[in-house]
Design a protein around this motif. Structure first.
Motif, PDB file in Angstrom:
ATOM      1  N   GLU A  98      69.629 -17.813  88.410  1.00 53.93           N
ATOM      2  CA  GLU A  98      68.291 -17.284  88.642  1.00 53.93           C
ATOM      3  C   GLU A  98      67.260 -18.357  88.344  1.00 53.93           C
ATOM      4  N   LEU A  99      66.171 -18.323  89.110  1.00 56.97           N
ATOM      5  CA  LEU A  99      65.003 -19.151  88.853  1.00 56.97           C
ATOM      6  C   LEU A  99      63.860 -18.195  88.527  1.00 56.97           C
ATOM      7  N   ASN A 100      63.218 -18.399  87.389  1.00 54.97           N
ATOM      8  CA  ASN A 100      62.070 -17.603  86.985  1.00 54.97           C
ATOM      9  C   ASN A 100      60.816 -18.468  86.965  1.00 54.97           C
ATOM     10  N   VAL A 101      59.749 -17.941  87.499  1.00 59.28           N
ATOM     11  CA  VAL A 101      58.473 -18.646  87.439  1.00 59.28           C
ATOM     12  C   VAL A 101      57.453 -17.680  86.847  1.00 59.28           C
ATOM     13  N   ASN A 102      56.828 -18.087  85.744  1.00 59.20           N
ATOM     14  CA  ASN A 102      55.812 -17.263  85.081  1.00 59.20           C
ATOM     15  C   ASN A 102      54.406 -17.724  85.454  1.00 59.20           C
ATOM     16  N   ALA A 103      53.447 -16.828  85.240  1.00 57.46           N
ATOM     17  CA  ALA A 103      52.032 -17.159  85.441  1.00 57.46           C
ATOM     18  C   ALA A 103      51.814 -17.882  86.760  1.00 57.46           C
ATOM     19  N   LEU A 104      52.202 -17.258  87.843  1.00 57.70           N
ATOM     20  CA  LEU A 104      52.172 -17.883  89.170  1.00 57.70           C
ATOM     21  C   LEU A 104      50.792 -18.424  89.525  1.00 57.70           C
ATOM     22  N   LEU A 105      50.811 -19.607  90.145  1.00 58.01           N
ATOM     23  CA  LEU A 105      49.606 -20.250  90.669  1.00 58.01           C
ATOM     24  C   LEU A 105      49.688 -20.287  92.182  1.00 58.01           C
ATOM     25  N   LEU A 106      48.533 -20.447  92.834  1.00 57.61           N
ATOM     26  CA  LEU A 106      48.530 -20.558  94.292  1.00 57.61           C
ATOM     27  C   LEU A 106      49.429 -21.697  94.754  1.00 57.61           C
ATOM     28  N   GLY A 107      49.436 -22.785  93.976  1.00 59.04           N
ATOM     29  CA  GLY A 107      50.218 -23.966  94.321  1.00 59.04           C
ATOM     30  C   GLY A 107      51.715 -23.774  94.209  1.00 59.04           C
ATOM     31  N   ASP A 108      52.149 -22.633  93.678  1.00 63.65           N
ATOM     32  CA  ASP A 108      53.590 -22.351  93.595  1.00 63.65           C
ATOM     33  C   ASP A 108      54.137 -21.813  94.908  1.00 63.65           C
ATOM     34  N   SER A 109      53.255 -21.557  95.867  1.00 60.55           N
ATOM     35  CA  SER A 109      53.699 -21.090  97.176  1.00 60.55           C
ATOM     36  C   SER A 109      54.545 -22.182  97.830  1.00 60.55           C
ATOM     37  N   ALA A 110      55.774 -21.847  98.175  1.00 60.80           N
ATOM     38  CA  ALA A 110      56.702 -22.843  98.709  1.00 60.80           C
ATOM     39  C   ALA A 110      58.000 -22.159  99.106  1.00 60.80           C
ATOM     40  N   LEU A 111      58.890 -22.949  99.697  1.00 57.88           N
ATOM     41  CA  LEU A 111      60.267 -22.511  99.948  1.00 57.88           C
ATOM     42  C   LEU A 111      61.100 -22.979  98.759  1.00 57.88           C
ATOM     43  N   TYR A 112      61.772 -22.061  98.094  1.00 61.71           N
ATOM     44  CA  TYR A 112      62.601 -22.404  96.943  1.00 61.71           C
ATOM     45  C   TYR A 112      64.059 -22.417  97.386  1.00 61.71           C
ATOM     46  N   LEU A 113      64.660 -23.567  97.204  1.00 59.87           N
ATOM     47  CA  LEU A 113      66.020 -23.801  97.680  1.00 59.87           C
ATOM     48  C   LEU A 113      66.996 -23.905  96.517  1.00 59.87           C
TER      49      LEU A 113
END
Lengths: 113, 113
Positions: free
Chosen positions: A75-90
């Motif tokens: 699993e990949l967890n990302v907290n406190a999302l920012l606009l710049g986190d928009s992407a394709l996660y591979l």
């Protein structure tokens, strides 16, 4: 023989939220790596898991964390999302000690509004 | 800091032509150089890979040329077809290093009928 699978396919979140992405490695593979691919760019290495531990990490903040389970899924967890986190996660997997070849999944498209 | 520089950014070739994509690297500890092909909305798929102890490798219509002294490598696609239209990424990897694959920024290739 299934290849690397990822879920979900697409995800929409708002700033400040948290997200969890999932990956199942190719059969026989025990190492999982995560990459972030921004639009029009090459993938950037986030981190790698082997034997349920983070072994290597790229230049990403602590908001990005992960986990590997005994069946080698991750699993990949990302907290406190920012606009710049928009992407394709591979997610990519390989068989440690046998080959350096990494096989990629189809990715999860994350959009942060 | 970009450790793998890829050119050109985009390339248009007529069917049957030989597109050539070039990459240069800085880290002499890199010891594995794969090329990936990516279609829109999909994850990268491994095409061919080379190690620095050989100067050329062919697999089907794809050839990698490697120049260790110049720290450069290139991908040639023989008898190119419209179905080869995709984004191509070169990458580099250091076994035992602290990072995963380091990717170039990609080349958007169009093969015209």
């Amino acid at each position: 023989d299934a290849g690397v699978t990822q879920s979900p396919t697409h995800l929409i979140k708002t700033r400040g939220q948290q997200v969890t992405l999932r990956c199942s490695p190719k059969s026989g593979h025990d190492t999982v790596s995560w990459y972030q691919q921004a639009l029009g760019q090459g993938p950037q290495f986030i981190f790698q898991y082997y034997e349920e531990e983070e072994r290597q990490r790229g230049n990403f903040p602590d908001r990005f964390s992960g986990h590997q389970f005994p069946n080698y899924s991750s699993e990949l967890n990302v907290n406190a999302l920012l606009l710049g986190d928009s992407a394709l996660y591979l997610c990519a997997s390989k068989e440690t000690g046998v080959t350096d070849t990494q096989y990629f999944g189809p990715g999860t498209r994350l959009t942060v509004l | 800091q970009q450790q793998v520089k890829q050119s050109p950014q985009s390339l248009i070739v007529q069917k049957g032509g030989i597109p050539i994509i070039n990459c240069a690297y800085e880290n002499t500890a890199f010891d594995y150089f794969p090329w990936y092909q990516q279609f829109p909305g999909k994850g990268p798929a491994l095409l061919i890979a080379i190690r620095p102890d050989v100067s050329e490798k062919k697999e089907g219509r794809f050839t990698i040329s490697f120049n260790k002294s110049a720290k450069q490598f290139s991908l040639h696609i023989m008898d190119s077809q419209p179905g080869d239209s995709a984004t191509y990424f070169c990458a580099a990897f250091e076994r035992g290093g602290a990072d995963g694959l380091t990717f170039g920024k990609g080349t958007h290739l169009i093969i015209q009928p």
